[in-house]
Design an enzyme around this catalytic site. Structure first.
Site: not given
Ligand code: F6R
Length: 601
Positions: A2, A27, A74, A100-101, A475, A479, A482, A498, A596
């Site tokens: 948030c 965010r 969020w 927020n939280g 990485e 990307k 996401e 394997h 974010k």
């Protein structure tokens, strides 16, 4: 997570709050809203969806009042909906709160307040906060004291912004874990979860620390300890970031802008003063055991650090995913733990450092955000200087972290007796990297756009690499997944046989990352292995090697030192993820379900 914004001054609050919310979009959020206060009356507009769409529907800017708060939500408690969106008012309509939280004991508080006659309309944990403050105000306490009494009862981690119809010239902010900064203007004050939201108006900020609150008037802010009410004397800090740094600067998306900023970011990071490297060198060399803890992209940078420290400086360190630290690691007085975090607010990494500290270990951090929470958990504080990263996905901060760790590895190699000529050669090669990164950007983009068109409908993409190629493929896969939402899996090429080889069939795209070095021959073997199963292979490889003959698509990268290759080899992968996302009609800056700064565990 948030985002919170607040304003108090002489100007209309709503347009400033709206602009601030747009700057916090990166965010991640699912709903948004604004409350302003005018003539002791609240105006609240909120809904689920994108800020621009809600604004088109509700027209935020027309809300009257010189004080207000805004929020991007969020969802944690209660699905994304108009009713659950913030701001939330108390049932008497006298107070407004954005939060927020998470309030862990909200159910118990809600029950208590309901017994006292308070009514609730949302499914959120947040709604208990304005009602609890109202409960204390109705018992004769002023706003500040009521906020303190309410906060005393709240369990969890949170940041709050509060306005009251009874005290219209005051905006109150409270921080417990979740970040909040106060922006200092002339005759006006700002509040935000993150610095970019206020940069347009001021570069003077006060960072609220855990357990602090700000009583904000248009003329300034008084910072107090929330628990005791004692005043904390604090000066504002001047940040060097500018508003332009947080703008798109002619690029279609922040993601693309930030990918293109990488040569400059690498160059800036190479200027880290030796005194800072010495600080970190002492920290690492004084320990019997060293852990690098981080999440997501920062963890991949930590893995590069692990390889480089071992190969160059003969220093064995463990790279650990922060949320696994507690379960898999043991720390004591002889342990050094370096937390790596772009935002400096990632709850899992903060927790790992806290646990390490409690076990007696020494802690350090590498972060991109000045005075972020991680700096308070660390005995040694170091910064990457990548500038604000607005896109949710990390790109330029990855190369900044990697450059820093490579530079540190070379510095430690020198400290541990590597010959002067070898050190000079390594430094010279490192200094060539910004130009090499520039060359990659200049040469590969048109080719990558074509590849993006061709592969944007893939169901699965596999990425293989060996040695330093392994963190690169991890990485690159992150990307891709996401922002394209295509299942992408990065793995050590040697692991294919394997198990995962069973998934490679006709036309499965496989991206092979082949940096220079001894592992090239074995990589060619792995390429042949997947080709024999019908895979289409795209190689990102040294421009001068013969990998080209073995693959379907070849993306050449200028020659560099093997260990420095993450800095240039990641660029084609970032561009591929970006262009495939655009090709699929999705927004690369704001991937679904991601935030974010991940401030919850
Ligand atoms: C990936 C990404 C995330 C972050 C992770 C850690 O593009 O952005 O995986 O890397 O959430 O964040 P920081 O570095 O802020 O601790």
């Amino acid at each position: 997570m948030c985002g919170i914004v607040g304003y108090i001054g002489k100007r209309d609050a709503a347009p400033i709050l709206l602009d601030g919310l747009k700057r916090l979009e990166y965010r991640g959020y699912d709903s948004a809203g604004i409350a302003t206060l005018s003539k002791k009356k609240f105006h609240i507009k909120k809904d689920k969806g994108k800020i621009a769409d809600i604004d088109r529907k509700l027209d935020f800017a027309r809300m009257p009042g010189n004080v207000g708060v805004g929020h991007t939500r969020w969802a944690t408690h209660g699905a994304p909906s108009k009713i659950n969106a913030h701001p939330h008012a108390d049932c008497h309509g006298k107070l407004v709160v954005v939060h927020n939280g998470i309030i862990e004991n909200y159910a118990k508080l809600k029950k208590f307040l309901k017994q006292k006659g308070y009514r609730f309309i949302s499914n959120t944990d947040t709604e208990v906060i304005p009602n609890l403050i109202s409960y204390f105000m109705r018992r004769g306490k002023n706003l500040e004291k009521s906020v303190r009494s309410a906060v005393e009862k709240l369990k969890g981690s949170f940041a709050l912004a509060i306005i009251s119809a009874d005290e219209p010239d005051t905006l109150i902010a409270v921080r417990k874990e979740s970040p909040l900064i106060v922006g200092v203007g002339k005759g006006e004050m700002f509040l935000a979860s993150d610095i970019p939201a206020v940069l347009k108006h001021t570069n003077r900020i006060i960072v609220l620390e855990n357990g602090e609150m700000a009583i904000i008037k248009p003329s300034g802010a008084v910072i107090k300890k929330t628990k005791s009410g004692g005043v904390v004397r604090k000066r504002s800090t001047k940040v060097t970031w500018t508003a332009e740094m947080a703008e798109k600067g002619g690029f279609a998306h922040f993601t693309l802008k930030e990918i293109h900023q990488q040569p400059e970011v690498i160059k800036n990071t190479l200027r880290v003063p030796r005194a800072e490297l010495e600080k970190l060198a002492k920290f690492l060399l004084g320990a019997e055991r060293v852990y690098l803890v981080a999440c997501g992209t920062s963890y991949h940078a930590a893995l590069v650090g692990k390889y480089a420290l071992a190969k160059l400086a003969n220093l064995s360190v463990e790279a650990v995913i922060s949320s696994e630290f507690q379960e898999s690691c043991r720390a004591n007085g002889k342990t050094a733990v370096l937390g790596i975090s772009q935002s400096g607010e990632t709850a899992d990494t903060l927790k790992a450092l806290r646990i390490a500290k409690e076990s007696g270990a020494r802690t350090a951090c590498l972060t991109n955000v000045v005075e972020s929470s991680i700096t308070r958990e660390s005995d040694v504080v170091c910064y990457t200087h990548a500038g604000p990263e607005v896109s949710v996905v990390a790109t330029k901060t990855f190369v900044a972290q990697v450059t820093y760790l490579l530079l540190l590895s070379v510095y430690l190699a020198e400290r541990r007796g590597m010959s002067k000529s070898k050190i000079c050669k390594l430094i010279a090669r490192l200094n060539e990297v910004p130009d090499a990164a520039r060359a990659v950007l200049a040469r590969v983009e048109p080719h990558i756009r074509k590849l993006a068109k061709k592969y944007s409908n893939s169901q699965h993409i596999y990425l293989i690499g060996r040695g330093i190629g392994y963190p690169i493929v991890l990485e690159a896969a992150l990307k891709l997944k996401e922002i394209t939402y295509i299942h992408s899996e990065g793995m050590p090429a040697g692991e294919l046989k394997h198990g995962t080889l069973a998934l490679i069939e006709r036309d499965t795209p496989v991206i092979a990352v082949v940096p220079p070095g001894a592992s090239q021959v074995r990589m060619v073997g792995n390429i042949e292995e997947v080709k024999a199963r019908g895979a289409t292979v795209i190689a990102i490889a040294d421009e001068s090697d013969d990998v080209k003959e073995h693959v379907d698509e070849f993306i050449p990268v200028p020659s560099t030192e093997e260990l420095f290759s993450p800095l240039t080899y990641i660029i084609p992968a970032q561009l591929l993820a970006y262009y495939m996302t655009v090709e699929r009609g999705q927004d690369p800056d704001r991937p679904r379900s991601l935030a974010k700064s991940v401030t919850v565990e």
